[in-house]
Scaffold this active site. Sequence first.
Site, PDB file in Angstrom:
ATOM      1  N   LEU A 151       0.866  -1.177   0.000  1.00 65.03           N
ATOM      2  CA  LEU A 151       0.000   0.000   0.000  1.00 65.03           C
ATOM      3  C   LEU A 151       0.899   1.222   0.000  1.00 65.03           C
ATOM      4  CD1 LEU A 151      -2.866  -0.389   2.653  1.00 65.03           C
ATOM      5  CD2 LEU A 151      -3.082  -0.421   0.171  1.00 65.03           C
ATOM      6  N   ASP A 152       0.473   2.281  -0.682  1.00 67.39           N
ATOM      7  CA  ASP A 152       1.217   3.540  -0.598  1.00 67.39           C
ATOM      8  C   ASP A 152       1.396   3.912   0.865  1.00 67.39           C
ATOM      9  OD1 ASP A 152       1.129   3.712  -3.324  1.00 67.39           O
ATOM     10  OD2 ASP A 152      -0.325   5.332  -3.418  1.00 67.39           O
ATOM     11  N   ARG A 153       2.487   4.587   1.139  1.00 67.87           N
ATOM     12  CA  ARG A 153       2.782   4.990   2.517  1.00 67.87           C
ATOM     13  C   ARG A 153       1.641   5.819   3.123  1.00 67.87           C
ATOM     14  NH1 ARG A 153       8.400   7.907   4.492  1.00 67.87           N
ATOM     15  NH2 ARG A 153       7.906   7.954   6.704  1.00 67.87           N
ATOM     16  N   THR A 155      -1.539   5.851   2.259  1.00 65.26           N
ATOM     17  CA  THR A 155      -2.840   5.182   2.239  1.00 65.26           C
ATOM     18  C   THR A 155      -2.964   4.289   3.472  1.00 65.26           C
ATOM     19  OG1 THR A 155      -2.801   5.151  -0.179  1.00 65.26           O
ATOM     20  CG2 THR A 155      -4.349   3.659   0.893  1.00 65.26           C
ATOM     21  N   HIS A 251      -0.030   4.161  -7.413  1.00 69.04           N
ATOM     22  CA  HIS A 251      -0.777   5.427  -7.328  1.00 69.04           C
ATOM     23  C   HIS A 251      -2.011   5.452  -8.244  1.00 69.04           C
ATOM     24  CE1 HIS A 251       3.235   7.563  -6.012  1.00 69.04           C
ATOM     25  NE2 HIS A 251       2.817   6.652  -5.142  1.00 69.04           N
TER      26      HIS A 251
END
Length: 324
Positions: A151-153, A155, A251
């Site tokens: 997961l994106d940092r 999110t 993203h």
Amino acid sequence: MSHSVPPRSGPAGDPERVRTVRVPEDREGQRLDNFLLGQLKGAPRSLVYKLVRSGQVRVNGGRAKAERKLEAGDEVRIPPVRLGEAGDKAPPPKGLLAALEAAIVFEDARLLALNKPSGLASHGGSGISHGAIEALRALRPGQPLELVHRLDRDTSGLLVVAKKRSALTELQALMREDGGIAKRYLALLLGRMPDGTMSVDAPLHVGLRQGGERHVQVSPAGKPSLSHFRVLERRGGQSYCEVRIETGRTHQIRVHARHLGHPVAGDDKYGDPEANRRLREQAGLRRLFLHASTLEFALDGGKAPYLLNAPLAPELIEALDRLG
């Protein structure tokens, strides 16, 4: 686990000596970079890529790329690494370990699911000492934990970790299939989205900016990417949405939302700085409003269904309440 070829070099398990490791059958199909991370416990991912790029890692005597899929019986040359210098010197902070223990939302013999907080990277590297996976390994020493996805940092939400190699390989195969894993996110998009479902079918290309920062844009040269946005309710002139994605590009939701003309609230990379400033003042929103809420899939060839949920982070609930 891994079996070393009879010592042509230093003893297996000593990261400060050259060693050659034969890939066991249960690691067939694993990427070279992930195999090396398992062999060099504590080494940051950035170091592993550097070793591969410089040709210090060899597969069957030849250079190889980080994404190469290994086969059982391959011989991997692993160069000497001073992990005391390259890796983490200090264990993860106790506060982080306690927070992650409390954030586990599901666990069985095969899987562990975490409601990852915003601001915590999925894994360490690029100047980050401790990501979620390093902290979980510190929390569960001796358990063979592997990230299934990232997961994106910024999110928050569901991050799935495999406790068994068989679960990891089956889940990664499902991720490559269309519809193999149903992914549902919750997001606050800027402005008034139209009713109904808006689908974005736009290829995404990942580029690198100066300093190595990733920047993603819609481009014909990119990989196929498909997202579906549906308004759940409107709050303070903004649109609280459910997002379902059929591909898992870097993203993806953030870039597709901007492509629609309705960026994700609080997005400091692809969003609207002025609108973000207003939301900080009006609703106290100081982070990206994007949350991975639900994952649905089945293991054992469809015989073992899973439906995993992670509740919306309290600071996001508070922001919605303030928007009325």
